[in-house]
Design a protein around this motif. Sequence first.
Motif, PDB file in Angstrom:
ATOM      1  N   LEU A  40      -7.229  10.563  -0.405  1.00  0.00           N
ATOM      2  CA  LEU A  40      -6.779   9.266   0.134  1.00  0.00           C
ATOM      3  C   LEU A  40      -6.320   8.333  -0.983  1.00  0.00           C
ATOM      4  O   LEU A  40      -5.271   7.686  -0.881  1.00  0.00           O
ATOM      5  CB  LEU A  40      -7.930   8.576   0.856  1.00  0.00           C
TER       6      LEU A  40
ATOM      7  N   ARG B 287      -8.390   2.847  14.460  1.00  0.00           N
ATOM      8  CA  ARG B 287      -8.747   1.425  14.372  1.00  0.00           C
ATOM      9  C   ARG B 287     -10.209   1.103  14.694  1.00  0.00           C
ATOM     10  O   ARG B 287     -10.891   0.479  13.869  1.00  0.00           O
ATOM     11  CB  ARG B 287      -7.796   0.551  15.190  1.00  0.00           C
TER      12      ARG B 287
ATOM     13  N   ASN C 259       1.956   5.117  -3.279  1.00  0.00           N
ATOM     14  CA  ASN C 259       2.204   6.551  -3.223  1.00  0.00           C
ATOM     15  C   ASN C 259       3.671   6.924  -3.136  1.00  0.00           C
ATOM     16  O   ASN C 259       4.005   8.091  -2.954  1.00  0.00           O
ATOM     17  CB  ASN C 259       1.472   7.159  -2.009  1.00  0.00           C
TER      18      ASN C 259
ATOM     19  N   GLU D  32     -15.788  -0.793   8.266  1.00  0.00           N
ATOM     20  CA  GLU D  32     -15.521  -1.889   7.342  1.00  0.00           C
ATOM     21  C   GLU D  32     -16.542  -3.002   7.537  1.00  0.00           C
ATOM     22  O   GLU D  32     -17.043  -3.575   6.560  1.00  0.00           O
ATOM     23  CB  GLU D  32     -14.102  -2.408   7.634  1.00  0.00           C
TER      24      GLU D  32
ATOM     25  N   ALA E 245      -5.200   2.106   9.686  1.00  0.00           N
ATOM     26  CA  ALA E 245      -5.888   1.817  10.952  1.00  0.00           C
ATOM     27  C   ALA E 245      -5.209   0.692  11.735  1.00  0.00           C
ATOM     28  O   ALA E 245      -5.356   0.600  12.954  1.00  0.00           O
ATOM     29  CB  ALA E 245      -7.348   1.471  10.695  1.00  0.00           C
ATOM     30  N   ALA E 246      -4.459  -0.152  11.034  1.00  0.00           N
ATOM     31  CA  ALA E 246      -3.769  -1.254  11.718  1.00  0.00           C
ATOM     32  C   ALA E 246      -2.746  -0.712  12.714  1.00  0.00           C
ATOM     33  O   ALA E 246      -2.434  -1.368  13.703  1.00  0.00           O
ATOM     34  CB  ALA E 246      -3.088  -2.163  10.698  1.00  0.00           C
ATOM     35  N   ASN E 247      -2.220   0.462  12.456  1.00  0.00           N
ATOM     36  CA  ASN E 247      -1.174   1.015  13.319  1.00  0.00           C
ATOM     37  C   ASN E 247      -1.564   2.310  14.016  1.00  0.00           C
ATOM     38  O   ASN E 247      -0.740   2.927  14.661  1.00  0.00           O
ATOM     39  CB  ASN E 247       0.100   1.263  12.508  1.00  0.00           C
TER      40      ASN E 247
ATOM     41  N   PHE F 230     -12.552   1.857  -3.255  1.00  0.00           N
ATOM     42  CA  PHE F 230     -11.832   0.819  -2.519  1.00  0.00           C
ATOM     43  C   PHE F 230     -10.372   1.215  -2.315  1.00  0.00           C
ATOM     44  O   PHE F 230      -9.787   0.962  -1.267  1.00  0.00           O
ATOM     45  CB  PHE F 230     -11.901  -0.524  -3.241  1.00  0.00           C
ATOM     46  N   ARG F 231      -9.801   1.836  -3.326  1.00  0.00           N
ATOM     47  CA  ARG F 231      -8.404   2.283  -3.209  1.00  0.00           C
ATOM     48  C   ARG F 231      -8.253   3.237  -2.013  1.00  0.00           C
ATOM     49  O   ARG F 231      -7.332   3.105  -1.203  1.00  0.00           O
ATOM     50  CB  ARG F 231      -7.990   2.973  -4.505  1.00  0.00           C
TER      51      ARG F 231
ATOM     52  N   LEU G  55      -6.997  -8.161   8.915  1.00  0.00           N
ATOM     53  CA  LEU G  55      -6.018  -7.145   9.341  1.00  0.00           C
ATOM     54  C   LEU G  55      -6.410  -6.460  10.639  1.00  0.00           C
ATOM     55  O   LEU G  55      -5.586  -6.252  11.522  1.00  0.00           O
ATOM     56  CB  LEU G  55      -5.853  -6.107   8.218  1.00  0.00           C
ATOM     57  N   LEU G  56      -7.676  -6.071  10.766  1.00  0.00           N
ATOM     58  CA  LEU G  56      -8.093  -5.267  11.921  1.00  0.00           C
ATOM     59  C   LEU G  56      -8.787  -6.068  13.006  1.00  0.00           C
ATOM     60  O   LEU G  56      -8.917  -5.610  14.133  1.00  0.00           O
ATOM     61  CB  LEU G  56      -9.004  -4.119  11.467  1.00  0.00           C
TER      62      LEU G  56
ATOM     63  N   GLY H  98      -2.625   8.488  -0.230  1.00  0.00           N
ATOM     64  CA  GLY H  98      -2.529   7.602   0.925  1.00  0.00           C
ATOM     65  C   GLY H  98      -2.812   8.373   2.205  1.00  0.00           C
ATOM     66  O   GLY H  98      -3.016   9.580   2.177  1.00  0.00           O
TER      67      GLY H  98
ATOM     68  N   TRP I  28      -7.797   1.630   5.772  1.00  0.00           N
ATOM     69  CA  TRP I  28      -7.838   0.314   6.405  1.00  0.00           C
ATOM     70  C   TRP I  28      -6.440  -0.081   6.932  1.00  0.00           C
ATOM     71  O   TRP I  28      -6.282  -0.492   8.088  1.00  0.00           O
ATOM     72  CB  TRP I  28      -8.319  -0.675   5.344  1.00  0.00           C
ATOM     73  N   VAL I  29      -5.459   0.053   6.036  1.00  0.00           N
ATOM     74  CA  VAL I  29      -4.099  -0.341   6.411  1.00  0.00           C
ATOM     75  C   VAL I  29      -3.524   0.632   7.448  1.00  0.00           C
ATOM     76  O   VAL I  29      -2.854   0.212   8.398  1.00  0.00           O
ATOM     77  CB  VAL I  29      -3.220  -0.461   5.146  1.00  0.00           C
TER      78      VAL I  29
ATOM     79  N   LEU J 104      -8.779   1.286   1.214  1.00  0.00           N
ATOM     80  CA  LEU J 104      -7.627   0.428   1.504  1.00  0.00           C
ATOM     81  C   LEU J 104      -6.544   1.193   2.276  1.00  0.00           C
ATOM     82  O   LEU J 104      -5.958   0.686   3.231  1.00  0.00           O
ATOM     83  CB  LEU J 104      -7.069  -0.105   0.178  1.00  0.00           C
ATOM     84  N   HIS J 105      -6.298   2.421   1.862  1.00  0.00           N
ATOM     85  CA  HIS J 105      -5.306   3.240   2.571  1.00  0.00           C
ATOM     86  C   HIS J 105      -5.729   3.474   4.024  1.00  0.00           C
ATOM     87  O   HIS J 105      -4.915   3.404   4.945  1.00  0.00           O
ATOM     88  CB  HIS J 105      -5.109   4.574   1.854  1.00  0.00           C
TER      89      HIS J 105
ATOM     90  N   VAL K 205       0.834  -1.201   0.000  1.00  0.00           N
ATOM     91  CA  VAL K 205       0.000   0.000   0.000  1.00  0.00           C
ATOM     92  C   VAL K 205       0.877   1.262   0.000  1.00  0.00           C
ATOM     93  O   VAL K 205       0.568   2.244  -0.681  1.00  0.00           O
ATOM     94  CB  VAL K 205      -0.992  -0.045   1.185  1.00  0.00           C
TER      95      VAL K 205
ATOM     96  N   THR L 266     -12.685  -0.298  11.826  1.00  0.00           N
ATOM     97  CA  THR L 266     -13.176  -1.660  12.011  1.00  0.00           C
ATOM     98  C   THR L 266     -14.706  -1.682  11.915  1.00  0.00           C
ATOM     99  O   THR L 266     -15.290  -2.517  11.208  1.00  0.00           O
ATOM    100  CB  THR L 266     -12.735  -2.217  13.391  1.00  0.00           C
TER     101      THR L 266
END
Lengths: 206, 206
Positions: free
Chosen positions: B31, B129, A124, B136, B122-124, B112-113, A179-180, B35, B119-120, B116-117, A120, B133
């Motif tokens: 986004l 998050r 960018n 989604e 949010a993992a960190n 979705f693109r 992932l989440l 990103g 979403w990913v 996706l940014h 991802v 979550t």
Amino acid sequence: MGAVSATARTPKQDRSRATRQRLLEAAVACLAERGWAGSTVTVVAERAGVSRGAAQHHFPTREDLFTGAIEFVAEQWLVALREHAHALPREGVPRTHAVVGMVVDLYTGPIFRAALHLWVAAANEEQLRPRVTALESRIGREAHRLAVEMLDADEAVTGVRETVQATLDMARGLGLANLLSDDSARRTGIVREWSAVLDGVLRRGI
Amino acid sequence: MGAVSATARTPKQDRSRATRQRLLEAAVACLAERGWAGSTVTVVAERAGVSRGAAQHHFPTREDLFTGAIEFVAEQWLVALREHAHALPREGVPRTHAVVGMVVDLYTGPIFRAALHLWVAAANEEQLRPRVTALESRIGREAHRLAVEMLDADEAVTGVRETVQATLDMARGLGLANLLSDDSARRTGIVREWSAVLDGVLRRGI
């Protein structure tokens, strides 16, 4: 004298190789836990217990380190998978189910999580994009080849090639869904049902 | 007098609503192109031609703006899809193919693109998050419900529910595969074959 310098050189080479491997493993763990924004050569060097200078000796740029790391762990995983193939059920739905399960395990585990962050970020970042595109396509091709081999799939039969590809895409989608939050209960049912469907497609030509 | 203040208020409300919508659309575009790291309230306000103060009036935090944006466009998309459902082929593989194509179009497009940014990221990011979550899972549920409805799928039949879910997961995987390079040629074959297989599963119970 040749023999002496050879024995003198070997432990140093071993140490260098071990350092390199520690850096690669730390890089993958770092990506999976912190994402691309939190993953720098300095953070990885610290985590691996290696000096920043030594880290840069092995990997001159941040891109070298992280693409190298994903490549390294993905290849390790593919080798391990090939080695474990003999332990799979011999044929039929049980084998198909086991193979789909192994593929899905790859895409829902920490290697894919790390790769996803890199993937991802590459959308960018101009410096990352060509390398990650090439890496992704190489790993995707290898995973496809391995899946075809383990599923004993005959790609000459109409639809077989696409359905195996779709299985890998589904596995990537399941990785994203994991992932989440822990998606394992839903995933178990999907893997079970899809394995039965895929097995039907694979056996059509027989 | 009530009538006067009502007519006096309406253009202001309309302007406020239009501003809000411009911000949401700019946030999604931002986004998708830059990103999460490159997406701030300031950048979006500039892009939408709105002052930073006005942007913050509508969306107090960065998280509000971007999760609101994904929710807004995803809902717009689901409404549009429902409206276009009457134009689909009436039944059989052509209908299944058209529905799978629509779902895959969602997951390989700019919405979705952008998602996706988020979403990913949010993992960190702890602040993101829980909201991502929840978002989604809401969008996933809605997309699943719509797919079941349009496919005329009977989830009481063994394996149907899981295979429809697998279709959405495959679509997400195809979205990922389309992130760094144009994957449309490979995708066309996968969608065609998957649709035939899915249609077989859907008709099993009939």
